[in-house]
Scaffold this active site. Structure first.
Site, mmCIF file in Angstrom:
data_model
loop_
_atom_site.group_PDB
_atom_site.id
_atom_site.type_symbol
_atom_site.label_atom_id
_atom_site.label_comp_id
_atom_site.label_asym_id
_atom_site.label_seq_id
_atom_site.Cartn_x
_atom_site.Cartn_y
_atom_site.Cartn_z
ATOM 1 C CG ASP A 25 47.356 19.233 -32.915
ATOM 2 O OD1 ASP A 25 46.980 19.587 -31.785
ATOM 3 O OD2 ASP A 25 48.447 19.586 -33.416
ATOM 4 C CD GLU A 96 51.118 23.641 -31.935
ATOM 5 O OE1 GLU A 96 52.330 23.368 -31.772
ATOM 6 O OE2 GLU A 96 50.205 22.863 -31.621
ATOM 7 C CD GLU A 163 48.902 24.268 -24.957
ATOM 8 O OE1 GLU A 163 48.668 24.334 -26.180
ATOM 9 O OE2 GLU A 163 48.919 23.196 -24.313
#
Ligand code: KIV
Length: 264
Positions: A25, A96, A163
């Site tokens: 995204d 996520e 991340e």
């Protein structure tokens, strides 16, 4: 793994034998020019994922589920995730997560959707987590991410993506899980790495984080080519005879005769 958003680039990555492509995204930022990933939509992402699949038939293709396509309820997550698999030919979907989404991951896994669980810095949550910051720098937060990773494994996730977590946190998770762990800005102990294509290519004028390694500076190459083209057009160096299409001589003769007879 690299991010990829279009068929032409996917062909290049297929040729370079990149194992896995993520239709991220981040497209909303690097391709659409937004300052966050939030404006990416299901329609955008599924269309792009299908294009990437056409360009790269063999890479392991990961579809990134956009903001609010999976957070509302497990049923929506399953239906939207299914579109990446059935309509675009993805091999798994990425969401996520933290422990609050355990039930969603369980439901998606039970519905035969392979889920990659993205932990650490979660760009879709920056409005509530305080921006683009390394996650897990404090001992308590680090422990929380390690526990979340274990919960995702137990809930049926097939892979983890970390991340912007400290090296020690990534190493602890990579050592303690059976799942493949892909890292971005999370150090060398992960099983694989992912970079945003525009960042590693120096493409588009963004400002990648310091931990991103640049493998090219295509920005300048593109600008030079665009300038050279504009100059050639202005000076009539382009198009030349070689860049032009001439008529077949017999057709040309007939064309000229026809023009003459029309003009009397
Ligand atoms: O959307 C994306 O490109 C990502 C990467 C930053 C891992 O999620």
């Amino acid at each position: 793994m690299l991010t990829c958003y279009d068929c032409a680039t996917a062909r290049l990555m297929e040729q370079a034998e990149i194992d896995s492509l993520l239709v991220g995204d981040t497209y909303a930022e690097v391709c659409l020019g937004h300052s966050t990933t939030l404006p990416a939509t299901m329609d955008h992402m599924v269309t792009l994922a299908a294009a990437v699949r056409r360009g790269s038939p063999t890479a392991y293709l990961v579809g990134d589920m956009p903001y609010l396509s999976y957070q509302v309820c497990p049923e929506e997550a399953i239906r939207n995730g299914g579109k990446f698999m059935a309509d675009a030919g993805c091999d798994c979907v990425k969401i996520e997560v933290d422990r609050r989404l355990v039930k969603t991951v369980e439901a998606m896994s039970a519905a035969t959707l392979p889920v990659m669980a993205h932990l650490g810095l979660k760009p879709q949550s920056i409005q509530t987590t305080g921006g683009y910051r390394v996650q897990g720098k404090r001992a308590g937060d680090a422990l929380g991410i390690v526990e979340d990773a274990k919960m995702m494994e137990d809930a049926g996730a097939i892979a983890l993506l970390l991340e912007a977590v400290p090296v020690e946190v990534a190493a602890t998770i990579a050592e303690s899980t059976e799942l493949p762990v892909i890292g971005i800005c999370s150090g060398p102990h992960c099983d694989g790495q992912v970079l945003v294509m525009h960042d590693m290519l120096g493409y588009g004028g963004g400002h990648p984080p310091r931990s991103v390694k640049q493998y090219a500076q295509v920005h300048d190459t593109f600008v030079d080519a665009f300038r050279a083209y504009a100059k050639d057009v202005a000076t009539e160096a382009f198009p030349s005879v070689e860049n032009s299409i001439a008529m077949d001589p017999a057709e040309l003769a007939e064309f000229q005769r026809a023009l003459e007879s029309r003009h009397g």
